[in-house]
Scaffold this active site. Sequence first.
Site, PDB file in Angstrom:
ATOM      1  N   THR A  32       0.810  -1.300  -0.068  1.00 16.61           N
ATOM      2  CA  THR A  32      -0.111   0.021  -0.032  1.00 16.61           C
ATOM      3  C   THR A  32       0.767   1.182  -0.145  1.00 16.61           C
ATOM      4  O   THR A  32       1.904   1.208   0.770  1.00 16.61           O
ATOM      5  CB  THR A  32      -0.823   0.251   1.163  1.00 16.61           C
ATOM      6  N   GLY A  33       0.396   2.223  -0.673  1.00 16.05           N
ATOM      7  CA  GLY A  33       1.187   3.436  -0.649  1.00 16.05           C
ATOM      8  C   GLY A  33       1.403   4.275  -2.092  1.00 16.05           C
ATOM      9  O   GLY A  33       1.076   3.610  -3.201  1.00 16.05           O
ATOM     10  N   THR A  35       4.428   4.560  -3.540  1.00 15.40           N
ATOM     11  CA  THR A  35       5.378   3.919  -4.314  1.00 15.40           C
ATOM     12  C   THR A  35       4.673   2.804  -4.893  1.00 15.40           C
ATOM     13  O   THR A  35       5.106   2.476  -5.991  1.00 15.40           O
ATOM     14  CB  THR A  35       6.414   3.572  -3.367  1.00 15.40           C
ATOM     15  N   GLY A  88       6.093  -0.529   0.252  1.00 11.47           N
ATOM     16  CA  GLY A  88       6.815   0.472   0.713  1.00 11.47           C
ATOM     17  C   GLY A  88       7.167   0.091   2.152  1.00 11.47           C
ATOM     18  O   GLY A  88       6.768  -0.706   2.816  1.00 11.47           O
ATOM     19  N   GLY A 101       3.162   1.501   8.084  1.00  7.41           N
ATOM     20  CA  GLY A 101       2.282   1.635   8.604  1.00  7.41           C
ATOM     21  C   GLY A 101       1.665   3.017   8.313  1.00  7.41           C
ATOM     22  O   GLY A 101       0.665   3.547   9.183  1.00  7.41           O
ATOM     23  N   GLY A 102       2.311   3.906   7.543  1.00  5.92           N
ATOM     24  CA  GLY A 102       2.245   5.286   7.149  1.00  5.92           C
ATOM     25  C   GLY A 102       0.668   5.512   6.796  1.00  5.92           C
ATOM     26  O   GLY A 102       0.117   6.350   6.569  1.00  5.92           O
ATOM     27  N   GLY A 103       0.269   4.340   6.070  1.00  2.28           N
ATOM     28  CA  GLY A 103      -1.287   4.006   5.338  1.00  2.28           C
ATOM     29  C   GLY A 103      -2.155   3.374   6.501  1.00  2.28           C
ATOM     30  O   GLY A 103      -3.257   2.985   5.727  1.00  2.28           O
ATOM     31  N   GLU A 109      -0.566  -5.866   5.943  1.00  2.00           N
ATOM     32  CA  GLU A 109       0.777  -6.000   5.278  1.00  2.00           C
ATOM     33  C   GLU A 109       1.579  -6.768   5.725  1.00  2.00           C
ATOM     34  O   GLU A 109       2.381  -7.509   5.161  1.00  2.00           O
ATOM     35  CB  GLU A 109       1.317  -4.534   5.265  1.00  2.00           C
TER      36      GLU A 109
HETATM   37  C1  5RP Z   1       1.263   1.698   4.456  1.00  2.38           C
HETATM   38  C2  5RP Z   1       2.651   1.649   4.380  1.00  2.38           C
HETATM   39  C3  5RP Z   1       3.204   2.212   3.278  1.00  2.38           C
HETATM   40  O1  5RP Z   1       4.075   1.346   2.505  1.00  2.38           O
HETATM   41  C4  5RP Z   1       4.449   3.262   3.799  1.00  2.38           C
HETATM   42  O2  5RP Z   1       3.727   4.355   4.563  1.00  2.38           O
HETATM   43  C5  5RP Z   1       5.257   3.962   2.618  1.00  2.38           C
HETATM   44  O3  5RP Z   1       4.417   4.700   1.705  1.00  2.38           O
HETATM   45  P1  5RP Z   1       4.815   5.546   0.407  1.00  2.38           P
HETATM   46  O4  5RP Z   1       5.318   4.569  -0.493  1.00  2.38           O
HETATM   47  O5  5RP Z   1       3.523   6.407   0.288  1.00  2.38           O
HETATM   48  O6  5RP Z   1       5.644   6.378   0.909  1.00  2.38           O
HETATM   49  O7  5RP Z   1       3.478   0.942   5.184  1.00  2.38           O
HETATM   50  O8  5RP Z   1       0.613   1.425   5.585  1.00  2.38           O
END
Ligand code: 5RP
Length: 234
Positions: A32-33, A35, A88, A101-103, A109
């Site tokens: 997710t994310g 990238t 990502g 976990g930014g998303g 995941e």
């Molecule tokens: C989502 C995640 C993403 O992989 C992580 O936050 C990186 O995100 P991005 O590719 O938008 O920088 O862990 O839960």
Amino acid sequence: MKSLSSNKEMKQMVGIKAADLIKDGMKVGIGTGSTVTFLIEELGLRIKDGLNIQGAPTSYGTKLLCVKHGIPVIDSMQLNHLDLTIDGADEIDPYLNAIKGGGAAHSVEKVIASMADEFILIADESKLVDSLCTKFPLPVEVIPAALSYAEQQIRQLGGTPVLRSALRKDGPVVTENGNFVLDISFDNAPKDLELLNNKLLNIPGLLETGLFLGIAKKALIAYQDTVKLIVPRT
Ligand code: 5RP
């Protein structure tokens, strides 16, 4: 929480490069994310050219993108094995331990990463750190009933938890599992990540942490004009 437009070109470069790792016939976990979004777009193009794969998405966001780009979707509920998972990360240390976990998708995941023969991280160089929990707070998913107790227990472990707020909804982020996310910051980077992870997982009602320890054996990292394959420091 994070800017989806930051380092767009590098994210695009590594997302496209990662598609080369996905071979005909594979069952692939798809992270997710922003990238991973570039990976999904590239896979959609390759599927139009005849690539035959199935994707196990790690979130509703990824599922919707897979459908939009023509990637056949399999539900992880029916799976216990994948050939490869690509995802990502928010921070990656030299041993390829990661914070995710930014998303707010880290619980699923981690399941999708763990059932794969190979788990590969994709990121731009801004995600590389010497020690985890230095730039990005550590997300943990908590059932609503345990919120206050989990916050207290996390403080006793030396962390400062902040309930993640939703951006275009009043109140907290609610995960796809119906739970809250606490983002934990630390004054000093925790030295023993395994111990920290175990202590967090021992808190009743704390479902999962965003610490991915020893799961990734490779990472594709984008720099300004190149993508490098990184393996864990020994
Ligand atoms: C989502 C995640 C993403 O992989 C992580 O936050 C990186 O995100 P991005 O590719 O938008 O920088 O862990 O839960």
